[in-house]
Scaffold this motif. Sequence first.
Motif, PDB file in Angstrom:
ATOM      1  N   UNK A   1       0.453  -1.294  -0.200  1.00 47.60           N
ATOM      2  CA  UNK A   1      -0.057   0.098  -0.104  1.00 47.60           C
ATOM      3  C   UNK A   1       0.592   1.280  -0.056  1.00 47.60           C
ATOM      4  N   UNK A   2       1.872   1.238   0.659  1.00 43.65           N
ATOM      5  CA  UNK A   2       2.942   2.316   0.979  1.00 43.65           C
ATOM      6  C   UNK A   2       3.806   2.451  -0.969  1.00 43.65           C
ATOM      7  N   UNK A   3       4.049   1.426  -1.499  1.00 41.47           N
ATOM      8  CA  UNK A   3       4.747   2.057  -2.800  1.00 41.47           C
ATOM      9  C   UNK A   3       3.255   2.409  -3.566  1.00 41.47           C
ATOM     10  N   UNK A   4       1.832   2.329  -3.418  1.00 45.91           N
ATOM     11  CA  UNK A   4       1.336   2.678  -4.267  1.00 45.91           C
ATOM     12  C   UNK A   4       0.477   4.053  -3.989  1.00 45.91           C
ATOM     13  N   UNK A   5       1.956   4.899  -2.812  1.00 44.52           N
ATOM     14  CA  UNK A   5       1.704   5.848  -2.597  1.00 44.52           C
ATOM     15  C   UNK A   5       0.681   6.580  -1.627  1.00 44.52           C
ATOM     16  N   UNK A   6      -0.020   5.107  -1.082  1.00 46.69           N
ATOM     17  CA  UNK A   6      -0.967   5.605   0.223  1.00 46.69           C
ATOM     18  C   UNK A   6      -0.238   5.698   1.762  1.00 46.69           C
ATOM     19  N   UNK A   7      -0.356   6.514   2.579  1.00 50.18           N
ATOM     20  CA  UNK A   7       0.458   6.261   3.583  1.00 50.18           C
ATOM     21  C   UNK A   7      -0.255   5.425   4.930  1.00 50.18           C
ATOM     22  N   UNK A   8       0.233   5.051   5.129  1.00 49.55           N
ATOM     23  CA  UNK A   8      -0.545   3.897   6.015  1.00 49.55           C
ATOM     24  C   UNK A   8       0.084   4.018   7.566  1.00 49.55           C
ATOM     25  N   UNK A   9      -0.474   3.331   8.543  1.00 50.44           N
ATOM     26  CA  UNK A   9       0.632   3.484   9.709  1.00 50.44           C
ATOM     27  C   UNK A   9       0.425   1.475  10.200  1.00 50.44           C
ATOM     28  N   UNK A  10       0.915   0.788  11.240  1.00 51.98           N
ATOM     29  CA  UNK A  10       1.273  -0.256  10.903  1.00 51.98           C
ATOM     30  C   UNK A  10       1.299  -0.450  13.124  1.00 51.98           C
ATOM     31  N   UNK A  11       0.314  -1.559  13.698  1.00 51.62           N
ATOM     32  CA  UNK A  11       0.721  -1.106  14.988  1.00 51.62           C
ATOM     33  C   UNK A  11       0.797  -2.683  15.134  1.00 51.62           C
ATOM     34  N   UNK A  12       1.569  -2.908  16.216  1.00 54.05           N
ATOM     35  CA  UNK A  12       1.930  -4.689  16.157  1.00 54.05           C
ATOM     36  C   UNK A  12       1.344  -4.356  17.868  1.00 54.05           C
ATOM     37  N   UNK A  13       0.404  -3.717  18.169  1.00 51.44           N
ATOM     38  CA  UNK A  13      -0.705  -3.933  19.516  1.00 51.44           C
ATOM     39  C   UNK A  13      -1.418  -3.288  19.305  1.00 51.44           C
ATOM     40  N   UNK A  14      -2.432  -3.635  18.572  1.00 49.53           N
ATOM     41  CA  UNK A  14      -3.854  -2.970  17.789  1.00 49.53           C
ATOM     42  C   UNK A  14      -4.598  -3.492  18.761  1.00 49.53           C
ATOM     43  N   UNK A  15      -5.711  -2.048  19.670  1.00 49.55           N
ATOM     44  CA  UNK A  15      -7.384  -2.553  20.203  1.00 49.55           C
ATOM     45  C   UNK A  15      -7.896  -2.677  18.915  1.00 49.55           C
ATOM     46  N   UNK A  16      -8.866  -3.578  19.248  1.00 45.76           N
ATOM     47  CA  UNK A  16     -10.250  -3.042  17.898  1.00 45.76           C
ATOM     48  C   UNK A  16     -11.224  -3.130  19.253  1.00 45.76           C
ATOM     49  N   UNK A  17     -12.574  -2.727  19.246  1.00 36.55           N
ATOM     50  CA  UNK A  17     -13.558  -2.849  20.139  1.00 36.55           C
ATOM     51  C   UNK A  17     -14.864  -3.490  19.270  1.00 36.55           C
ATOM     52  N   UNK A  18     -16.313  -3.216  19.204  1.00 40.96           N
ATOM     53  CA  UNK A  18     -16.933  -2.903  18.806  1.00 40.96           C
ATOM     54  C   UNK A  18     -17.289  -3.519  16.784  1.00 40.96           C
ATOM     55  N   UNK A  19     -16.351  -2.246  16.779  1.00 45.89           N
ATOM     56  CA  UNK A  19     -16.739  -2.106  15.129  1.00 45.89           C
ATOM     57  C   UNK A  19     -15.758  -2.887  14.553  1.00 45.89           C
ATOM     58  N   UNK A  20     -14.710  -3.977  15.220  1.00 43.94           N
ATOM     59  CA  UNK A  20     -14.574  -5.003  13.793  1.00 43.94           C
ATOM     60  C   UNK A  20     -15.128  -5.925  15.052  1.00 43.94           C
ATOM     61  N   UNK A  21     -15.227  -6.600  16.169  1.00 43.24           N
ATOM     62  CA  UNK A  21     -15.028  -7.284  16.543  1.00 43.24           C
ATOM     63  C   UNK A  21     -17.002  -7.808  16.752  1.00 43.24           C
ATOM     64  N   UNK A  22     -17.762  -7.252  16.248  1.00 40.74           N
ATOM     65  CA  UNK A  22     -19.089  -7.579  16.201  1.00 40.74           C
ATOM     66  C   UNK A  22     -19.185  -8.144  14.807  1.00 40.74           C
ATOM     67  N   UNK A  23     -18.620  -7.042  13.456  1.00 42.48           N
ATOM     68  CA  UNK A  23     -18.824  -8.149  12.493  1.00 42.48           C
ATOM     69  C   UNK A  23     -18.122  -9.638  12.459  1.00 42.48           C
ATOM     70  N   UNK A  24     -16.593  -9.815  12.704  1.00 47.97           N
ATOM     71  CA  UNK A  24     -16.124 -11.412  12.818  1.00 47.97           C
ATOM     72  C   UNK A  24     -16.654 -12.086  13.427  1.00 47.97           C
ATOM     73  N   UNK A  25     -17.345 -12.090  14.894  1.00 45.31           N
ATOM     74  CA  UNK A  25     -18.030 -12.570  15.664  1.00 45.31           C
ATOM     75  C   UNK A  25     -19.442 -13.007  14.383  1.00 45.31           C
ATOM     76  N   UNK A  26     -19.969 -12.203  14.039  1.00 46.52           N
ATOM     77  CA  UNK A  26     -21.314 -12.279  13.889  1.00 46.52           C
ATOM     78  C   UNK A  26     -20.734 -13.118  11.775  1.00 46.52           C
ATOM     79  N   UNK A  27     -20.383 -12.556  11.449  1.00 44.79           N
ATOM     80  CA  UNK A  27     -19.653 -13.165  10.365  1.00 44.79           C
ATOM     81  C   UNK A  27     -18.868 -14.817   9.955  1.00 44.79           C
TER      82      UNK A  27
END
Length: 314
Positions: free
Chosen positions: A98-124
Amino acid sequence: MSILVECMSHTPLQGHYDPTPEIVAEVQGVIAAAHERVRAFNPELVVVFAPDHFNGFFYDLMPPFCVGAAASGVGDYGTPAGDLRVPTDIAKALVESVQAADIDVSISYRMHVDHGAAQALEQLVGGLDTYPVVPVFINAAAPPLGPIRRSRLLGEAIGNFLRQTGKRVLVISSGGISHEPPVPELATAPKEVAEALIGGGRNLSPEARAAREQRVINAAKAFTAGQAPHMRPLNPEWDQAFLARLQKDLLSVDAMKNDEIARDGGKSAHEIRTWVAAFGALSAFGKYDAQVDYYRAIPEWVAGFAFMHAQPAG
């Protein structure tokens, strides 16, 4: 090589303050159908685009986009807690591509996700660790926000990477459409709330988290009763026009302005960026067919609630 896109609204209020049993049953039926599509597709990799609600990302360092090379769920509102099964090597390669495609994006080795991601993963897919999953955070709650076009381009760059993997990839987006729950803003927040937004709200005690969640539940009850004039009404017409853009003219989202999104859909309607990114990823695979599986404005859940799935045409 194949891709399936599943987009859905989420709500922290599900199971805490519900609409009528008939509406709950409707939503559960749509979730069951989506879960069955995913099971039949049998993905080898999942990418989930999701926002955060000041549970994992704070103003002490707020990126517009971040990819998790390792991640865990915070377990808010009864959603799953614990580690996601993140393939770190794939997440790192995705960031580099993605960075090679000129889109700046960060990386995390300790990301915390809340219901915004967890609910979808649980349900789908059935949980946080059912499949290898790369979480992609898109800031939708903490101004200043970049143009929505950037989310489409992020998705497109990720789609180009996914196309090269040769894997069956499930792309999930999780975000409300029109909605404006009582999310505090840094510019107007009192000192103690501002401190929480900057980073003091990280790793809440069980008691503090329960109090925060109860405030949101109380606000939803007031909203449904018409006693929350500070919360913008849901906008079904705007919601359905947005879904039509994704189906028929993805590039038209580039013309959507941030102030107009907030005015017409509510300040939290910026979560549509996750849907735009998912369809951006799909667009890298060529023409596609998309179906709106469900839509209803649900005041109890303070959201225009929708489900949509899409795959390459033919």
